[in-house]
Motif scaffolding. Structure first.
Motif: not given
Length: 154
Positions: A117-134
């Motif tokens: 499996a491969q998951v693309k997850v977007e993480l935001t902190n305090q309303g800002k997009h910080v990471f795009t993780d694979y």
């Protein structure tokens, strides 16, 4: 007897109609949900929101590493180092209610093929997009485990 046959035929048609509403590939959907649950419990909550080292140890494979580019070389951050850092942070007065410690996520994609499996997850902190993780996962006898991560910091 004729009424019994008619009744069986009607029940048969009802059963066929009901099964037609089950989405095709529902096994894949179940596996996608299982993968998302591992990512949510071990990664989103374990590594970020709750700093739960035990959840990380349950959902990450022991050979997991974060891979990133360093010039023309690959930098590798092993899970044992990450878990130790999480334990240290939590012991040093981590406050999960502090806004800077609240990470929101979006599953941009979840792709499952058999036991990979491969998951693309977007993480935001305090309303800002910080990471795009694979995140790459493999299914073992014990269940799905996160085996590798590459990412982009925005």
């Amino acid at each position: 007897m004729k009424n019994s046959i008619k009744l069986l035929a009607i029940f048969g048609l009802i059963a066929v109609s009901l099964f037609s509403f089950i989405p095709k590939g529902s096994d894949t959907t179940l596996e996608e949900e299982a993968v998302k649950m591992v990512v949510l419990e071990s990664y989103i909550n374990g590594a970020f929101n709750e700093l739960d080292a035990e959840a990380m140890e349950n959902g990450f494979h022991k050979d997991f590493a974060i891979y990133s580019a360093k010039g023309e070389e690959i930098s590798k951050y092993p899970i044992a180092d990450w878990v130790a850092g999480v334990k240290k942070r939590k012991a040093n007065g981590y406050d999960p209610a502090d806004e800077k410690n609240i990470w929101k996520h979006n599953f941009a994609s979840v792709d499952v093929t058999g036991g990979a499996a491969q998951v693309k997850v977007e993480l935001t902190n305090q309303g800002k997009h910080v990471f795009t993780d694979y995140l790459s996962l493999l299914k073992f006898e014990s269940g799905w485990k996160i085996v590798a991560k590459v990412y982009h910091r925005h």
